[in-house]
Design a protein around this motif. Structure first.
Motif, PDB file in Angstrom:
ATOM      1  N   GLY A  47      46.695  56.701  37.991  1.00  0.00           N
ATOM      2  CA  GLY A  47      45.810  57.269  38.972  1.00  0.00           C
ATOM      3  C   GLY A  47      45.406  58.689  38.571  1.00  0.00           C
ATOM      4  N   TYR A  48      46.348  59.458  38.181  1.00  0.00           N
ATOM      5  CA  TYR A  48      46.097  60.824  37.752  1.00  0.00           C
ATOM      6  C   TYR A  48      45.204  60.840  36.526  1.00  0.00           C
ATOM      7  N   ILE A  49      45.542  59.958  35.629  1.00  0.00           N
ATOM      8  CA  ILE A  49      44.758  59.928  34.430  1.00  0.00           C
ATOM      9  C   ILE A  49      43.327  59.643  34.800  1.00  0.00           C
ATOM     10  N   ILE A  50      43.191  58.743  35.666  1.00  0.00           N
ATOM     11  CA  ILE A  50      41.847  58.352  36.036  1.00  0.00           C
ATOM     12  C   ILE A  50      41.174  59.443  36.853  1.00  0.00           C
ATOM     13  N   THR A  51      41.852  59.940  37.778  1.00  0.00           N
ATOM     14  CA  THR A  51      41.252  60.818  38.781  1.00  0.00           C
ATOM     15  C   THR A  51      41.527  62.274  38.537  1.00  0.00           C
TER      16      THR A  51
END
Lengths: 570, 187, 148
Positions: free
Chosen positions: A49-53
């Protein structure tokens, strides 16, 4: 048995518990492992999620996830503490998880770097692989857990199925035991019941016996000084059973005052000297009647714990009977004595006037011969004959009455001597008849000597008197020792021993049909004109033989001779 | 005062005799010492009176010849019975006596019976039984031995005669003597 | 031969028996003097009184009142001065045992009173004769036993 079963049950429930625990445990592990995976996924998801967002919101689950993973891991560690294989697996997993987190944190760092997409992609791929490995590992672990669980489960099932079987067998076994026990108890119970019954019957019989036999029992335990009186003791004293405490003092109250010391002496002897005693004393019943008691005692065992049994009998009837018997005996003796002396005196006093008559007549016949007519003389002579006969009769009666047994002494006597005396007494007749007498050796017996001599005299004088004038008289006296059973004619017990003395002569004999009659008093086979005699000789013989508890028999053959057989007890 | 006396026995005796005979009014002749002839028959009562009277003075009248003979017969019989071992048989008694006494047996037996009122046979029998009694009391002989010694033909003969004379059987007699002795010993 | 009359003494309480006795003796050849007493006490008095002539032979009845014949016999046997007196028991029948007993106690003769007069006479004659033999022939008095 029961313990065993409860043991089994306990074990069974224990194993059930253990199984359940194990199951729980397994599931816990499984859950934890799933949770771990889930946390890991959370962390991964957060990271993704972090990577994405690039939103730090997603970092929270990532760090939470990590914490939770660690926590789960610890829990798992605890849970698998006992399973070394799982521990190793866990270690491997840890390693893998560590690597993953490194990868994850790496990926985060990469994020802030340049080649992030490429590295990220590698990282992601590596992460994925590791994730797979982790999943694999977790699966492995789960599988292992499941296999553990299954093993345990099979084992458990096996046990489960085994246990009821065992229990059933045990149950059956117990049942059998119970049945046997029951039978045995039943049997014992029966035996007990029977013994009890017998005991009751015994006790009842004793009670009845006591009443019928008029006796009672007193049991004295010297150790405990406990005295037990049977019911009949009370009854014999005229009281109701158990109407007073059994004690020596209470008993003595009933004893006749003059006889109390007899009883107390006896009691002392038992207590101190342990000697049994037999006592005779008077008792006054509750109703005032006097009774005679006889006691006899015995110790049951001679150890310290001695018990003494007394049997007390009411002998009043016997005692009184005894006294009556003694009195009657005395009367009888007295009567006999009087009779004997009466006999003696009567005969003597009867003889005297007769003798005088005879003498005076003889004087008259001698001195007044010339004055008498022939018929006068004749009458006087006839008077003389009658008087003579009467005198002889009285003499014989006197002799017969003297031949009794009472107060005559039986002595060991040599019958040969008695026979010798008889032969001397009869020597004149023996010489006159030119008789030849032979005799066997005769025994020594316990007899009344002068009576046996009289017996010989009567028998031999008969032989001499009734001898055959044309044949020389031969008298044989034979003696033989015999047993009663060989001679049925004797009315005697088979084993008794007798001496058979047979007096045989070759005289005139007599007809056998008179064999019993001749022993009757005054019975004769000839007239007094033919042969003198009063017919009392043989009856005296019979009386003498009877006095000696013997037997006498006669056998006769006319013109041939006679045999008189005497049986005297040895 | 002491007087010295000399006594002539013969004169004393003679004088006493004469006095007594005269008192009894007997006609007598003195025929020397020790013999007087009575010239009459004398009753036995008178003889007795004389005998007793003289006896007081120590003068004894000797028995008559007959008496002497009787005594001799008795002595002879007694001697015969108590002979060493065995008696002579009864029948020879007569010859024994007549030989011994030098008289005819008939005379001896008549004289004996007249004076003693018993026959010789009887007296012999009495003496035999007398000896039997002695033997029974004092010796250990049996009845049969005694019967043989006394020349009885059998024991019943002996017992029979014994009983006849004494009235008791030999064994009874023995028994009585024994009991008498015992009684005397107890005293 | 006989110089003296034989002195015979009878003790019997029965009058008839005394009569028979005296009558019998009057017919005996031997010279006798017969005296009778009525019972045992009289007898012993006579025998013990000094100066009394002792009999040659004493006839003693057993059944007498006051003192019986047996008692007299016992007493007589104890008195030495009566040693030469022959004792004849003259009694009615008794048992053999009783007769034997009298001999043991010292009697010389036992006579059962006969019922025939001639018998009595002969009997007494015999006794007297035999006794006389004993007294004159020096025979042992101890051995003088006669039962008739």
């Amino acid at each position: 048995m029961l313990l065993f079963i409860s043991g089994i049950s306990y074990k069974h429930s224990n194993s059930l518990e253990t199984s359940t625990e194990l199951l729980v445990h397994s599931y816990k592990i499984q859950i934890q492992l799933e949770q771990l995976l889930s946390y890991l996924k959370d962390a991964e998801t957060g990271q993704r999620g972090y990577i994405i967002t690039h939103d730090s919101v997603f970092l929270i689950p990532y760090f939470n996830g990590r914490e939770k993973v660690n926590k789960s891991f610890d829990i798992l560690k605890n849970l698998t503490a006992k399973q070394p294989k799982q521990q190793t697996n866990l270690e491997q997993l840890r390693n893998l998880i560590d690597i993953r987190f490194i990868r994850l944190s790496n990926s985060l760092t990469i994020l802030s770097g340049e080649e992030k997409n490429l590295l990220l992609g590698e990282n992601m791929l590596e992460g994925n692989e590791i994730m797979n490995a982790i999943r694999l590992q977790i699966d492995q672990m789960i599988q292992l857990e499941i296999s553990y669980f299954n093993n345990h489960q099979t084992k458990y099932n096996r046990d489960i199925s085994f246990t009821p079987f065992i229990t059933l067998i045990l149950l059956l076994f117990t049942l059998i035991i119970f049945i046997l026990a029951f039978l045995k108890i039943n049997k014992d119970l029966n035996v007990l019941k029977n013994s009890n019954e017998e005991l009751l019957i015994s006790a009842e019989s004793i009670k009845h016996a006591e009443i019928i036999g008029k006796f009672c029992i007193a049991i004295w335990n010297l150790q405990t000084d406990k005295l037990i009186y049977s019911d009949n003791l009370y009854r014999l004293l005229g009281c109701e059973p158990h109407s007073f405490e059994p004690s020596i003092e209470n008993f003595l109250k009933f004893v006749h005052p003059d006889d109390r010391n007899i009883v107390s002496n006896g009691v002392e002897k038992i207590a101190i000297k342990h000697a049994t005693y037999s006592r005779f004393y008077r008792v006054i019943r509750k109703d005032g009647h006097e009774r005679f008691f006889s006691s006899m005692g015995k110790f049951i065992d001679n150890s310290e714990n001695s018990t003494h049994i007394s049997v007390i009998k009411d002998v009043t009837q016997e005692h009184l009977n005894n006294l009556t018997l003694q009195d009657k005996n005395r009367e009888l003796e007295q009567s006999n004595k009087e009779l004997a002396s009466f006999n003696q005196i009567a005969s003597h006093d009867l003889q005297e006037p007769l003798r005088k008559i005879q003498t005076f007549i003889s004087i008259i016949l001698e001195k007044e011969m010339t004055g008498l007519s022939d018929s006068g003389k004749n009458y006087f002579e006839r008077i003389q004959t009658s008087v003579a006969r009467m005198r002889k009769l009285i003499d014989d009666l006197l002799l017969f009455s003297r031949t009794n047994k009472i107060d005559k002494n039986f002595e060991e006597s040599d019958l040969n001597l008695l026979l010798k005396n008889t032969l001397q007494d009869l020597s004149e007749a023996i010489v006159e008849k030119r008789a030849h007498i032979e005799s066997d050796q005769l025994p020594v017996l316990k007899v009344i000597p002068f009576q046996i001599q009289q017996l010989f005299q009567n028998l031999l004088s008969n032989s001499l008197k009734y001898s055959n004038p044309i044949v020389d008289l031969l008298i044989k006296i034979e003696c033989e020792r015999i047993i009663a059973k060989d001679y049925p004619i004797l009315d005697s017990a088979a084993d008794n021993i007798y001496y058979k003395i047979a007096v045989t002569d070759n005289g005139q004999g007599f007809e056998q049909q008179y064999a019993e009659q001749i022993f009757t008093i005054f019975k004769r086979l000839h007239t007094s004109a033919e042969y003198p005699g009063t017919g009392i000789g043989l009856s005296i013989c019979k009386k003498i033989v009877e006095n000696h508890s013997g037997f006498i028999f006669a056998e006769g053959k006319p013109e041939i001779g006679a045999i008189f057989t005497v049986f005297l007890p040895a | 005062m002491i007087l010295k006396i000399q006594i002539d026995i013969n004169i004393v005796g003679k004088k006493l005799l004469e006095e007594h005979l005269e008192k009894l009014q007997l006609d007598f002749t003195l025929k020397g010492i020790g013999e007087v002839e009575i010239n009459q028959s004398i009753s036995s009562a008178k003889l007795k009176e004389l005998t007793l009277g003289l006896r007081k003075y120590g003068i004894e009248i000797l028995e008559s010849e007959k008496d002497i003979l009787i005594q001799k017969i008795k002595d002879a019989i007694i001697e015969m019975v108590y002979m060493e071992d065995k008696l002579p048989i009864t029948s020879s008694v007569s010859s024994y006596l007549s030989d011994k006494l030098k008289y005819r047996y008939g005379y001896i037996s008549d004289l004996f019976s007249n004076i003693t009122f018993t026959s010789i046979e009887n007296f012999v029998k009495l003496q035999k039984i007398e000896r039997a009694k002695q033997l029974l009391s004092n010796s250990e002989l049996s009845c049969s031995e005694i019967a043989w010694k006394l020349n009885y033909s059998s024991i019943p003969h002996f017992s029979s005669q014994f009983k006849n004379v004494i009235g008791l059987t030999p064994t009874t007699f023995q028994r009585i003597i024994k009991k008498r002795r015992e009684a005397r010993n107890d005293e | 031969m006989q110089n003296d009359s034989i002195f015979v003494l009878l003790a019997d309480d029965d009058e008839d028996d005394r009569l028979f006795f005296k009558e019998a003796f009057s017919n005996i050849k031997i010279k006798t003097i017969v005296k009778t007493v009525d019972d045992g006490v009289e007898l012993m008095n006579y025998l013990t009184q000094t100066g009394n002539k002792l009999p040659n032979i004493l006839f003693l009845d057993l059944n007498m009142p006051r003192k019986s014949g047996m008692e007299c016999l016992k007493e007589i046997k104890k008195l030495e001065h009566l040693n030469d007196v022959a004792i004849a028991i003259y009694s009615t029948s008794a048992s053999e045992q009783d007769i034997e007993d009298t001999f043991v106690k010292g009697a010389n003769v036992y006579i059962k009173k006969p019922h025939d007069f001639a018998t009595l006479r002969n009997l007494l004659e015999e006794v007297i004769t035999i006794n006389w033999h004993y007294q004159t022939s020096g025979l042992n008095r101890d051995g003088f036993l006669l039962s008739l």
